[in-house]
Design a protein around this motif. Sequence first.
Motif, short mmCIF file in Angstrom:
data_model
loop_
_atom_site.label_atom_id
_atom_site.label_comp_id
_atom_site.label_asym_id
_atom_site.label_seq_id
_atom_site.Cartn_x
_atom_site.Cartn_y
_atom_site.Cartn_z
N ASP A 155 24.88 76.65 26.49
CA ASP A 155 24.14 75.79 27.41
C ASP A 155 22.66 76.14 27.45
OD1 ASP A 155 26.25 74.15 28.37
OD2 ASP A 155 26.95 75.80 29.63
N PHE A 179 20.86 73.51 32.14
CA PHE A 179 21.22 72.49 33.13
C PHE A 179 19.97 71.79 33.67
CE2 PHE A 179 24.50 75.97 34.02
CZ PHE A 179 25.33 75.53 33.01
N TYR A 196 16.14 79.60 34.22
CA TYR A 196 16.65 80.81 34.85
C TYR A 196 15.88 82.01 34.30
CZ TYR A 196 20.90 78.42 36.52
OH TYR A 196 21.79 77.59 37.16
N SER A 224 25.96 86.31 35.41
CA SER A 224 25.97 85.12 36.25
C SER A 224 24.58 84.50 36.22
CB SER A 224 26.33 85.47 37.70
OG SER A 224 27.65 85.97 37.78
N ASN A 225 24.51 83.18 36.18
CA ASN A 225 23.22 82.50 36.21
C ASN A 225 22.80 82.30 37.66
OD1 ASN A 225 24.38 80.58 33.46
ND2 ASN A 225 22.88 82.21 33.38
N LYS A 253 22.60 80.74 44.04
CA LYS A 253 23.49 79.92 43.24
C LYS A 253 23.07 78.45 43.20
CE LYS A 253 27.66 82.76 43.79
NZ LYS A 253 29.08 82.76 44.21
N TRP A 254 22.11 78.07 44.03
CA TRP A 254 21.69 76.67 44.05
C TRP A 254 20.97 76.31 42.76
CZ3 TRP A 254 19.69 74.84 49.50
CH2 TRP A 254 20.77 74.88 50.41
N MET A 255 21.15 75.05 42.36
CA MET A 255 20.53 74.54 41.14
C MET A 255 19.54 73.43 41.50
SD MET A 255 24.16 74.39 39.11
CE MET A 255 23.51 73.64 37.62
N SER A 272 21.93 71.16 44.04
CA SER A 272 23.39 71.19 43.98
C SER A 272 23.84 72.63 43.77
CB SER A 272 23.92 70.30 42.85
OG SER A 272 23.43 70.75 41.59
N GLU A 273 25.13 72.86 43.93
CA GLU A 273 25.71 74.17 43.66
C GLU A 273 26.97 73.98 42.83
OE1 GLU A 273 27.67 78.09 45.85
OE2 GLU A 273 26.31 76.78 46.99
N SER A 274 26.88 74.41 41.56
CA SER A 274 28.00 74.27 40.65
C SER A 274 28.46 72.80 40.62
CB SER A 274 29.14 75.20 41.06
OG SER A 274 30.17 75.19 40.10
N THR A 275 29.77 72.57 40.81
CA THR A 275 30.28 71.20 40.79
C THR A 275 30.68 70.71 42.18
OG1 THR A 275 32.51 72.06 40.33
CG2 THR A 275 31.14 71.45 38.44
#
Length: 304
Positions: A155, A179, A196, A224-225, A253-255, A272-275
């Motif tokens: 990714d 991402f 990141y 972990s990202n 963990k937020w994207m 967002s956070e993950s899915t």
Amino acid sequence: AMSFDPADPNALRGDTVDEYPGGNKVADPYRWLEDPDGADTTKWVEAQVKTTNAYLSTLESRSFLKEKLTAKYDYPKTGCSFRRGKGGMDRYYFYKNDGLQNQYVLMTQKTLEDAPEVFFDPNALSSDGTKSLGPSSFSESGKYWAYGITASGSDWNTLYVKDIETGKTLEDKVEWVKFSGISWLHDDSGFFYSRYPEPKTLAAKGEKDEVEGDDVKRGSETDSNLNMAVYFHKIGDPSSMDTLIYSDPTVPKWMFRAQVSDDGEYMLVTVSESTAPVNRLYTAKVSDVMAHVAAGGGGGVGGT
């Protein structure tokens, strides 16, 4: 210390034990497999491949199925055309695969009547077809094309910029993008993207890992990202000078993903956070964001 022996693959079991709240202990005898570049891990993978292929070679219908599926998939495939650019840079683009190419080729034509030309061929990036095109975006005028390259299904993307008029790739290069989208300012001066920090395990090895290489390690790490952030990249600048636009270390963990509105007046940041099926949306005027960039950045810019 014991090491992995292909002749006795189940013998190597570590003595790692994790203790959780309440005094619960869980044995993790295969913790050593979490080091993707470890000597024992390499031997285990080689033994796994040998064992698997030994079984697959006994299947009488395997070659027949491969031949039939290859024949069924071997036909030209073309995606829908899309139009980008303005004035003299107004062009049509579409993706095409001759049949069995590993990666689709991006084609271009000035008018729908002109013969299509190859604009970008990811198949030329590696002999085995394991490098591919990631996110990409044309600048508002159509003068530039920013694009990501990824290796071996990872990714991680490395961003580059192509001058469409000259056909040359600029010196701009942005690492550790994942991402992320690519969204240009409407004056073509630069774009927003998300990245990141470099994974600690790769940085600790002190090896220069670049997507242009033949032995690309990125994507094999087990870090972990965390702490994604939005940056602005100005065309012509090294990525070390990119300006931090938005981040929030209190929620690692937020994207965050930035996008410039269709009228070029606002920057939108989706969170967002993950899915998880929830999100947030922040907005800021592009003029305020670029004032922050001009001031030298630092700390990120606020929004609504």
